[in-house]
Design an enzyme around this catalytic site. Structure first.
Site, PDB file in Angstrom:
ATOM      1  N   SER A  33       1.181  -1.387   0.130  1.00  0.00           N
ATOM      2  CA  SER A  33      -0.367  -0.086   0.042  1.00  0.00           C
ATOM      3  C   SER A  33       0.802   1.992   0.259  1.00  0.00           C
ATOM      4  O   SER A  33       1.801   1.139  -0.067  1.00  0.00           O
ATOM      5  CB  SER A  33      -0.976  -0.141   1.048  1.00  0.00           C
ATOM      6  OG  SER A  33      -0.401   0.318   2.506  1.00  0.00           O
ATOM      7  N   ASP A  54       5.942  -7.302   1.557  1.00  0.00           N
ATOM      8  CA  ASP A  54       4.898  -7.178   2.296  1.00  0.00           C
ATOM      9  C   ASP A  54       3.979  -8.156   3.812  1.00  0.00           C
ATOM     10  O   ASP A  54       4.113  -9.427   3.335  1.00  0.00           O
ATOM     11  CB  ASP A  54       3.511  -6.461   2.049  1.00  0.00           C
ATOM     12  CG  ASP A  54       2.839  -5.693   2.674  1.00  0.00           C
ATOM     13  OD1 ASP A  54       2.868  -4.621   2.244  1.00  0.00           O
ATOM     14  OD2 ASP A  54       2.624  -5.952   4.054  1.00  0.00           O
ATOM     15  N   ASP A  76       7.721 -10.215   6.481  1.00  0.00           N
ATOM     16  CA  ASP A  76       7.249  -9.892   8.021  1.00  0.00           C
ATOM     17  C   ASP A  76       8.928  -9.336   8.792  1.00  0.00           C
ATOM     18  O   ASP A  76       9.603 -10.198   9.004  1.00  0.00           O
ATOM     19  CB  ASP A  76       7.074 -10.604   9.218  1.00  0.00           C
ATOM     20  CG  ASP A  76       6.933 -10.376  10.542  1.00  0.00           C
ATOM     21  OD1 ASP A  76       7.157  -9.087  10.910  1.00  0.00           O
ATOM     22  OD2 ASP A  76       6.585 -10.905  10.997  1.00  0.00           O
ATOM     23  N   VAL A  77       8.850  -7.828   8.656  1.00  0.00           N
ATOM     24  CA  VAL A  77      10.509  -8.012   8.868  1.00  0.00           C
ATOM     25  C   VAL A  77      10.486  -7.291   9.823  1.00  0.00           C
ATOM     26  O   VAL A  77      12.168  -7.338  10.329  1.00  0.00           O
ATOM     27  CB  VAL A  77      10.665  -5.977   7.978  1.00  0.00           C
ATOM     28  CG1 VAL A  77      11.225  -6.165   7.028  1.00  0.00           C
ATOM     29  CG2 VAL A  77       9.399  -5.044   8.066  1.00  0.00           C
ATOM     30  N   TYR A 164       8.609   8.460  17.221  1.00  0.00           N
ATOM     31  CA  TYR A 164       8.614   8.499  15.961  1.00  0.00           C
ATOM     32  C   TYR A 164       9.830   9.301  15.532  1.00  0.00           C
ATOM     33  O   TYR A 164      10.812   8.886  14.312  1.00  0.00           O
ATOM     34  CB  TYR A 164       7.324   8.579  15.271  1.00  0.00           C
ATOM     35  CG  TYR A 164       7.547   8.926  13.813  1.00  0.00           C
ATOM     36  CD1 TYR A 164       6.569   7.653  12.923  1.00  0.00           C
ATOM     37  CD2 TYR A 164       7.517   9.983  13.465  1.00  0.00           C
ATOM     38  CE1 TYR A 164       7.589   7.517  11.930  1.00  0.00           C
ATOM     39  CE2 TYR A 164       7.757  10.105  11.765  1.00  0.00           C
ATOM     40  CZ  TYR A 164       7.224   8.629  11.159  1.00  0.00           C
ATOM     41  OH  TYR A 164       7.232   8.162   9.569  1.00  0.00           O
ATOM     42  N   LYS A 168      13.055   8.187  13.267  1.00  0.00           N
ATOM     43  CA  LYS A 168      13.916   8.821  12.070  1.00  0.00           C
ATOM     44  C   LYS A 168      14.984   9.345  11.493  1.00  0.00           C
ATOM     45  O   LYS A 168      15.778   8.985  10.852  1.00  0.00           O
ATOM     46  CB  LYS A 168      12.989   9.455  11.636  1.00  0.00           C
ATOM     47  CG  LYS A 168      10.886   8.900  11.199  1.00  0.00           C
ATOM     48  CD  LYS A 168      11.573   7.529  10.179  1.00  0.00           C
ATOM     49  CE  LYS A 168      10.309   7.219   9.899  1.00  0.00           C
ATOM     50  NZ  LYS A 168      10.419   5.540   8.816  1.00  0.00           N
ATOM     51  N   ALA A 198      -0.587  11.125   2.113  1.00  0.00           N
ATOM     52  CA  ALA A 198      -1.607  10.782   2.128  1.00  0.00           C
ATOM     53  C   ALA A 198      -1.550   9.051   1.762  1.00  0.00           C
ATOM     54  O   ALA A 198      -1.977   8.504   1.127  1.00  0.00           O
ATOM     55  CB  ALA A 198      -2.630  11.583   1.196  1.00  0.00           C
ATOM     56  N   THR A 199      -1.781   8.720   2.846  1.00  0.00           N
ATOM     57  CA  THR A 199      -1.585   7.065   3.226  1.00  0.00           C
ATOM     58  C   THR A 199      -2.096   6.622   4.332  1.00  0.00           C
ATOM     59  O   THR A 199      -3.350   7.414   5.317  1.00  0.00           O
ATOM     60  CB  THR A 199       0.147   6.848   3.126  1.00  0.00           C
ATOM     61  OG1 THR A 199       0.347   7.226   5.119  1.00  0.00           O
ATOM     62  CG2 THR A 199       0.720   7.631   2.680  1.00  0.00           C
TER      63      THR A 199
END
Length: 267
Positions: A33, A54, A76-77, A164, A168, A198-199
């Site tokens: 996605s 994914d 699955d990372v 978060y 990053k 927009a995700t």
């Protein structure tokens, strides 16, 4: 003063093929996605054979059905053994794109240990596992491009985004170290830093009109970006167009980090 020969453009360079990826194999993590899906489609459009990886195999398969040079792979990372198996099973990989990420929006004092682990494990630990597993093969072959998505939050933060942002910023430094260590072996490593996109990850924000509008107004372009607007940066960093680009963070943020504050004063 003349330039040394090493800086000269090779005679007969075909600039029309500068962004082509024919004959190269790419793995896009998070291709089910959003930005990952658009990255996979763009790489395939420029000639790469793309593995859409994914955790959600059905989502990966849905992406793979959108083009002839796309295949699906469940990964699955968060499972280090699965990442190592994937690097062995998929064989030669020329381009790795990591778009997987998560966020828990809470003030630091409200964070639980589980919240912290959830964000750090996917955004930073999994990225390290992918870099190590796939970077090893690239280094052995003497070529490759690794691309991971950081964020404007690597350099700016707001209440509720502390962990978060820390992941990053940490990711960027991890990628820079990898660029320094793998560069002599022909592997380039870079980050792309989106603004507000927009995700599915940002759906809760966009559901609140005031919040969504404030974010849109912050950028120079005055709007949110679409996932496909990140795809050009992915193709660029994967291709020979960026053959001398490594250890960098490319901002694709609509000017967000160029502007101080959200208020436009009267003139």
């Amino acid at each position: 003063m003349s330039m040394p020969p090493s800086s000269e453009v090779p005679v007969g360079t075909d600039y029309s093929r500068l962004f082509r990826l024919d004959g190269r194999r790419a793995v896009v993590v998070g291709a089910g996605s959003g930005i990952g899906r658009e990255s996979a489609l763009a790489l395939a459009a420029y000639g790469a054979r793309v593995v859409c990886a994914d955790r959600d195999l059905e989502a990966a398969e849905a992406t793979a059905r959108l083009g002839p040079d796309l295949s699906a792979y469940r990964l699955d990372v968060l499972d280090g053994d699965a990442v190592r198996r994937a690097s062995a099973e998929l064989g030669v990989v020329d381009v790795l794109v990591d778009s997987a990420a998560t966020n828990v929006r809470k003030h630091l004092l409200d964070y639980s240990d589980d919240d912290f682990d959830r964000v750090v494990n996917l955004n930073l630990r999994a990225a390290f596992q992918l870099l190590r597993a796939f970077g090893s093969g690239m280094a052995a072959r003497g070529r490759g491009s690794i691309i991971a998505f950081s964020s404007i939050r690597a350099v700016t933060v707001e209440p509720g985004q502390g962990v978060y942002a820390a992941t990053k910023a940490g990711l960027v430094q991890l990628l820079r170290a990898a660029a320094a260590e793998l560069g002599p072996r022909g592997v380039r490593v870079n980050a792309i830093a989106p603004g507000v996109v927009a995700t599915p990850l940002t759906a809760p924000i966009r559901a609140v009109p005031e919040w969504a509008e404030a974010y849109a107004a912050k950028s120079a372009l005055g709007r949110w970006s679409r996932p496909d607007e990140l795809a050009g940066a992915v193709v660029y960093l994967a291709s020979d167009a960026s053959s001398f680009v490594t250890g960098t963070q490319l901002f694709v943020d609509g000017g967000w980090t160029a502007i101080d504050g959200r208020y436009t004063p009267p003139t």
